[in-house]
Scaffold this motif. Structure first.
Motif, PDB file in Angstrom:
ATOM      1  N   SER A  74       0.847  -1.187   0.000  1.00 43.03           N
ATOM      2  CA  SER A  74       0.000   0.000   0.000  1.00 43.03           C
ATOM      3  C   SER A  74       0.886   1.241   0.000  1.00 43.03           C
ATOM      4  O   SER A  74       1.838   1.348   0.770  1.00 43.03           O
ATOM      5  CB  SER A  74      -0.898   0.021   1.244  1.00 43.03           C
ATOM      6  OG  SER A  74      -1.489   1.298   1.399  1.00 43.03           O
ATOM      7  N   SER A  77      -1.666   6.456   2.954  1.00 42.94           N
ATOM      8  CA  SER A  77      -1.626   6.633   4.402  1.00 42.94           C
ATOM      9  C   SER A  77      -2.902   6.086   5.028  1.00 42.94           C
ATOM     10  O   SER A  77      -3.901   5.819   4.347  1.00 42.94           O
ATOM     11  CB  SER A  77      -1.489   8.114   4.740  1.00 42.94           C
ATOM     12  OG  SER A  77      -2.656   8.814   4.319  1.00 42.94           O
ATOM     13  N   SER A  78      -2.877   5.966   6.355  1.00 38.57           N
ATOM     14  CA  SER A  78      -4.083   5.563   7.074  1.00 38.57           C
ATOM     15  C   SER A  78      -5.211   6.550   6.826  1.00 38.57           C
ATOM     16  O   SER A  78      -6.378   6.171   6.684  1.00 38.57           O
ATOM     17  CB  SER A  78      -3.789   5.454   8.576  1.00 38.57           C
ATOM     18  OG  SER A  78      -2.893   4.393   8.839  1.00 38.57           O
ATOM     19  N   TRP A  81      -6.819   5.818   3.466  1.00 40.16           N
ATOM     20  CA  TRP A  81      -7.715   4.659   3.552  1.00 40.16           C
ATOM     21  C   TRP A  81      -9.010   5.042   4.260  1.00 40.16           C
ATOM     22  O   TRP A  81     -10.102   4.620   3.848  1.00 40.16           O
ATOM     23  CB  TRP A  81      -7.025   3.514   4.275  1.00 40.16           C
ATOM     24  CG  TRP A  81      -6.029   2.783   3.439  1.00 40.16           C
ATOM     25  CD1 TRP A  81      -4.707   3.073   3.289  1.00 40.16           C
ATOM     26  CD2 TRP A  81      -6.270   1.630   2.617  1.00 40.16           C
ATOM     27  NE1 TRP A  81      -4.105   2.185   2.423  1.00 40.16           N
ATOM     28  CE2 TRP A  81      -5.041   1.282   2.001  1.00 40.16           C
ATOM     29  CE3 TRP A  81      -7.401   0.860   2.347  1.00 40.16           C
ATOM     30  CZ2 TRP A  81      -4.917   0.196   1.135  1.00 40.16           C
ATOM     31  CZ3 TRP A  81      -7.287  -0.228   1.475  1.00 40.16           C
ATOM     32  CH2 TRP A  81      -6.051  -0.543   0.883  1.00 40.16           C
ATOM     33  N   ALA A  82      -8.910   5.834   5.320  1.00 33.71           N
ATOM     34  CA  ALA A  82     -10.109   6.264   6.037  1.00 33.71           C
ATOM     35  C   ALA A  82     -10.984   7.152   5.148  1.00 33.71           C
ATOM     36  O   ALA A  82     -12.218   7.059   5.173  1.00 33.71           O
ATOM     37  CB  ALA A  82      -9.730   7.005   7.311  1.00 33.71           C
ATOM     38  N   ASP A 165      -5.492  12.935   1.976  1.00 31.39           N
ATOM     39  CA  ASP A 165      -6.630  12.322   2.646  1.00 31.39           C
ATOM     40  C   ASP A 165      -7.946  12.723   1.981  1.00 31.39           C
ATOM     41  O   ASP A 165      -9.001  12.774   2.617  1.00 31.39           O
ATOM     42  CB  ASP A 165      -6.655  12.688   4.134  1.00 31.39           C
ATOM     43  CG  ASP A 165      -6.714  14.196   4.380  1.00 31.39           C
ATOM     44  OD1 ASP A 165      -6.686  14.950   3.394  1.00 31.39           O
ATOM     45  OD2 ASP A 165      -6.798  14.595   5.553  1.00 31.39           O
ATOM     46  N   THR A 189     -10.720  -4.030   0.304  1.00 29.61           N
ATOM     47  CA  THR A 189      -9.639  -4.415   1.226  1.00 29.61           C
ATOM     48  C   THR A 189      -9.034  -5.776   0.902  1.00 29.61           C
ATOM     49  O   THR A 189      -8.163  -6.242   1.639  1.00 29.61           O
ATOM     50  CB  THR A 189     -10.158  -4.416   2.673  1.00 29.61           C
ATOM     51  OG1 THR A 189     -11.312  -5.270   2.772  1.00 29.61           O
ATOM     52  CG2 THR A 189     -10.532  -3.013   3.121  1.00 29.61           C
ATOM     53  N   HIS A 192      -5.360  -6.539   1.368  1.00 23.53           N
ATOM     54  CA  HIS A 192      -4.827  -5.463   2.220  1.00 23.53           C
ATOM     55  C   HIS A 192      -5.617  -5.414   3.517  1.00 23.53           C
ATOM     56  O   HIS A 192      -6.078  -4.353   3.947  1.00 23.53           O
ATOM     57  CB  HIS A 192      -4.882  -4.118   1.493  1.00 23.53           C
ATOM     58  CG  HIS A 192      -3.878  -3.992   0.389  1.00 23.53           C
ATOM     59  ND1 HIS A 192      -2.552  -3.704   0.624  1.00 23.53           N
ATOM     60  CD2 HIS A 192      -4.010  -4.156  -0.947  1.00 23.53           C
ATOM     61  CE1 HIS A 192      -1.904  -3.672  -0.539  1.00 23.53           C
ATOM     62  NE2 HIS A 192      -2.763  -3.947  -1.498  1.00 23.53           N
ATOM     63  N   GLU A 194      -4.739  -5.449   6.417  1.00 23.68           N
ATOM     64  CA  GLU A 194      -4.142  -4.624   7.470  1.00 23.68           C
ATOM     65  C   GLU A 194      -4.750  -3.217   7.505  1.00 23.68           C
ATOM     66  O   GLU A 194      -4.611  -2.502   8.500  1.00 23.68           O
ATOM     67  CB  GLU A 194      -2.627  -4.532   7.278  1.00 23.68           C
ATOM     68  CG  GLU A 194      -2.144  -3.681   6.106  1.00 23.68           C
ATOM     69  CD  GLU A 194      -2.149  -4.398   4.766  1.00 23.68           C
ATOM     70  OE1 GLU A 194      -1.609  -3.840   3.802  1.00 23.68           O
ATOM     71  OE2 GLU A 194      -2.695  -5.526   4.686  1.00 23.68           O
ATOM     72  N   HIS A 195      -5.446  -2.823   6.432  1.00 22.29           N
ATOM     73  CA  HIS A 195      -6.058  -1.498   6.384  1.00 22.29           C
ATOM     74  C   HIS A 195      -7.572  -1.545   6.578  1.00 22.29           C
ATOM     75  O   HIS A 195      -8.234  -0.500   6.460  1.00 22.29           O
ATOM     76  CB  HIS A 195      -5.728  -0.802   5.059  1.00 22.29           C
ATOM     77  CG  HIS A 195      -4.309  -0.314   4.980  1.00 22.29           C
ATOM     78  ND1 HIS A 195      -3.845   0.731   5.743  1.00 22.29           N
ATOM     79  CD2 HIS A 195      -3.253  -0.744   4.240  1.00 22.29           C
ATOM     80  CE1 HIS A 195      -2.555   0.935   5.466  1.00 22.29           C
ATOM     81  NE2 HIS A 195      -2.181   0.056   4.570  1.00 22.29           N
ATOM     82  N   ASP A 198      -8.693   0.943   9.186  1.00 25.12           N
ATOM     83  CA  ASP A 198      -8.698   2.332   8.716  1.00 25.12           C
ATOM     84  C   ASP A 198      -9.948   2.613   7.880  1.00 25.12           C
ATOM     85  O   ASP A 198     -10.593   3.659   8.030  1.00 25.12           O
ATOM     86  CB  ASP A 198      -7.454   2.616   7.865  1.00 25.12           C
ATOM     87  CG  ASP A 198      -6.162   2.506   8.659  1.00 25.12           C
ATOM     88  OD1 ASP A 198      -6.171   2.837   9.854  1.00 25.12           O
ATOM     89  OD2 ASP A 198      -5.144   2.087   8.062  1.00 25.12           O
TER      90      ASP A 198
END
Length: 250
Positions: A74, A77-78, A81-82, A165, A189, A192, A194-195, A198
């Motif tokens: 990825s 950033s977090s 993703w958010a 963002d 997802t 991925h 892990e996100h 987020d």
């Protein structure tokens, strides 16, 4: 003159990029019509429609970059993703489009397709029987009644563009329509995981998202995709791709 870049191409459709213009060639007129309609209804950023002369659709390129790709790291950033999670929620909360989408197939139709595909995967030696059996069990969680939402239907990570963002656009709407909201979240997802936290943080904590259903869709989507990908020149066995997703459920 700008070079012609082949973004993706297989027997069903192809996408070319020429400078700042994307040309989508699709022999299925219904898919083009569905894409144009969905982009006009979606309450999230979409590419500017330059012109449509079936079988070709011309779209303006989006600013920003994708959050990564299936099978790769990825790059987002977090916060990115958010932001994508928030945009997905905005889509799912929108008034329903008039037609069902790919995420809106009936449970009975999915069960029939999935069971037939699992049998072919094992009979043809594409995947080991224990891997298929285990993921067929995990898939069961996704096979339940759901409340229809406005879904994208093919919300791969490569279809969402962000700048920091902020979501700058979502592409490839040909599978959009009424469907299961958790199918979109799982598709986005896939590979991925892990996100996922987020994405759900941006999606909103006021909604109870069943993680078992997300896991079920990861397995179900991967089982249905493997043989098609192989037959169309893609590699689901590459690190981080569909077969690795299936192995992670063991």
């Amino acid at each position: 003159m700008d070079e012609v870049e082949v973004v993706v191409a297989h027997s069903e459709r192809a996408t070319l990029r020429v400078g700042d213009v994307f040309l989508k060639v699709d022999a299925d007129r219904a898919r083009i019509d569905a894409e144009v309609e969905a982009m006009s209804l979606a309450p999230v950023p979409t590419p500017e429609l330059l012109w449509c002369k079936p079988p070709v659709l011309a779209l303006a390129a989006l600013s920003g970059t994708t959050l990564g790709r299936l099978g790769g790291p990825s790059t987002g950033s977090s916060a990115g993703w958010a932001a994508a999670g928030a945009a997905i929620r905005q889509l799912h909360d929108a008034p329903l489009p008039p037609r069902p989408g790919r995420a809106g197939r009936s449970v009975d139709a999915l069960v029939a397709e999935l069971d037939a595909e699992c049998e072919l995967l094992v009979t043809n030696g594409v995947l080991p029987a224990d891997l298929v059996t285990r993921n067929r069990q995990v898939s069961e969680a996704a096979l339940r009644p759901w409340t229809p939402a406005f879904t994208h239907g093919d919300l791969q990570i490569a279809h969402v563009f962000v700048d920091g963002d902020e979501v700058t656009g979502i592409i490839d709407w040909s599978e959009a329509g009424q469907g299961d909201a958790l199918y979109d979240l799982a598709t986005f997802t896939l590979g991925h995981q892990e996100h996922l936290g987020d994405v759900l943080a941006g999606y909103g904590t006021d909604v109870d998202v069943d993680l078992d259903v997300i896991h079920g869709w990861w397995s179900l989507r991967s089982l249905l995709a493997v043989r098609w990908l192989v037959e169309h020149g893609f590699d689901p066995f590459a690190p981080g791709c569909e077969v690795d997703v299936l192995r992670s459920r063991m």
